[in-house]
Scaffold this active site. Structure first.
Site, mmCIF file in Angstrom:
data_model
loop_
_atom_site.group_PDB
_atom_site.id
_atom_site.type_symbol
_atom_site.label_atom_id
_atom_site.label_comp_id
_atom_site.label_asym_id
_atom_site.label_seq_id
_atom_site.Cartn_x
_atom_site.Cartn_y
_atom_site.Cartn_z
ATOM 1 N N LYS A 1 -9.586 -5.804 11.261
ATOM 2 C CA LYS A 1 -8.435 -5.210 11.933
ATOM 3 C C LYS A 1 -8.214 -5.818 13.319
ATOM 4 C CE LYS A 1 -6.915 -2.270 8.846
ATOM 5 N NZ LYS A 1 -5.565 -2.443 8.244
ATOM 6 N N TYR B 1 -14.808 -3.917 8.637
ATOM 7 C CA TYR B 1 -13.439 -3.399 8.721
ATOM 8 C C TYR B 1 -12.886 -3.556 10.132
ATOM 9 C CZ TYR B 1 -9.688 0.150 8.490
ATOM 10 O OH TYR B 1 -8.489 0.830 8.551
ATOM 11 N N GLY C 1 0.823 -1.204 0.000
ATOM 12 C CA GLY C 1 0.000 0.000 0.000
ATOM 13 C C GLY C 1 0.854 1.249 0.000
ATOM 14 N N SER D 1 -5.943 -0.456 13.037
ATOM 15 C CA SER D 1 -6.876 0.668 13.090
ATOM 16 C C SER D 1 -7.484 0.743 14.477
ATOM 17 C CB SER D 1 -7.994 0.495 12.054
ATOM 18 O OG SER D 1 -9.020 1.461 12.254
ATOM 19 N N SER E 1 -10.369 1.275 14.940
ATOM 20 C CA SER E 1 -11.693 0.656 14.798
ATOM 21 C C SER E 1 -11.734 -0.735 15.410
ATOM 22 C CB SER E 1 -12.085 0.568 13.321
ATOM 23 O OG SER E 1 -12.257 1.850 12.767
#
Length: 268
Positions: A161, A157, A14, A144, A146
């Site tokens: 994670k 998501y 990424g 994350s 999250s």
């Protein structure tokens, strides 16, 4: 500070933008050899040109890490060129704003896990044997907040994670005695293209919430993720921590979770 990264081969997924790009640039500035992996050839070439323009060295590989065949191909190419891998930064990821749990399809669940969990698992699986052969290395996975603070707009998501945290700890438990450290860096709200770029999470959330982009960004950092620092994070904030964790200076750090979130989590 000298991170002792001279000639270290660091694979960054990424890496065409955001945290991955900033990490690659910093590794190169510290004398390392970043290997930038991403889908966008144009962006990778621009990052490589910037690194080389500053006197650094970099390699690029245009590939989609969510393709199960990519990790083995990338790692094989890196080994053929450099003969070793000193560190792997599993940064590739992405999310889509959801309206709620009942609206997330099986296909969306699987795609989210494939990009945000299985890509890192496969890249690690491909890289670890080479690290073992050379006597050690470092794995850094970009998680994350999250995972610890899931929300109705990102359940798939968040779950992916959270799984990444378990993977990192498992890898650290098994391979740290053999010289391979594994750690997670946890961004909070960070101004990367993933968040504030065209059709980024901010625009997606604004549509779901029936508001504008700026109001959505404010809601994220005032209501959903109150930040003690009073500002959004930057890619460079994360890159500095990642570069440290892949460096020999962090040789005693493994199975750790480093929050770079402006105090959003505030766990005891």
């Amino acid at each position: 500070m000298d991170l002792q990264l001279t000639d270290k081969v660091v694979v960054v997924t990424g890496a065409s933008s955001g945290i991955g790009r900033a990490t690659a640039l910093l590794v190169a500035a510290e004398g390392g050899i970043p290997v930038l992996v991403a889908r966008s050839a144009d962006k990778l070439d621009k990052a490589k040109a910037e690194i080389e323009g500053a006197g650094g060295v970099a390699d690029v590989y245009t590939a989609d890490v969510s393709d199960p065949a990519t990790p083995d191909q990338v790692i094989a190419a890196v080994l053929e060129r450099h003969g070793r891998i000193d560190a792997l930064v599993n940064n590739a990821g992405g999310l889509q704003a959801r309206t709620g749990f009942l609206d997330i399809t099986d296909e969306q669940w699987l795609a989210t896990f494939n990009l945000n969990f299985h890509a890192a698992r496969r890249m690690s699986r491909a890289a670890v044997p080479a690290m073992l052969e050379s006597g050690g290395g470092s794995l850094v996975h970009v998680g994350s907040d999250s995972a610890r603070l899931p929300h109705s707009g990102n359940q798939d998501y968040a779950a992916a994670k959270l799984s990444l945290l378990a993977l990192s700890t498992s890898l650290a438990t098994e391979f740290s005695p053999q010289g391979i450290r594994s750690n997670v860096v946890v961004p909070g709200p960070t101004l990367t293209p993933l968040y504030d770029g065209p059709n980024g999470f901010a625009e997606q959330a604004a549509k779901v919430w029936g508001t504008d982009r700026e109001s959505a960004l404010t809601r994220m950092t005032v209501e959903i993720r109150p930040l003690l620092t009073g500002r959004w994070g930057t890619s460079e904030d994360l890159a500095q921590v990642i570069a440290y964790l892949v460096s020999p200076l962090a040789s005693q750090i493994t199975a750790a979770e480093w929050d770079v979130d402006g105090g959003a989590l505030r766990q005891v």
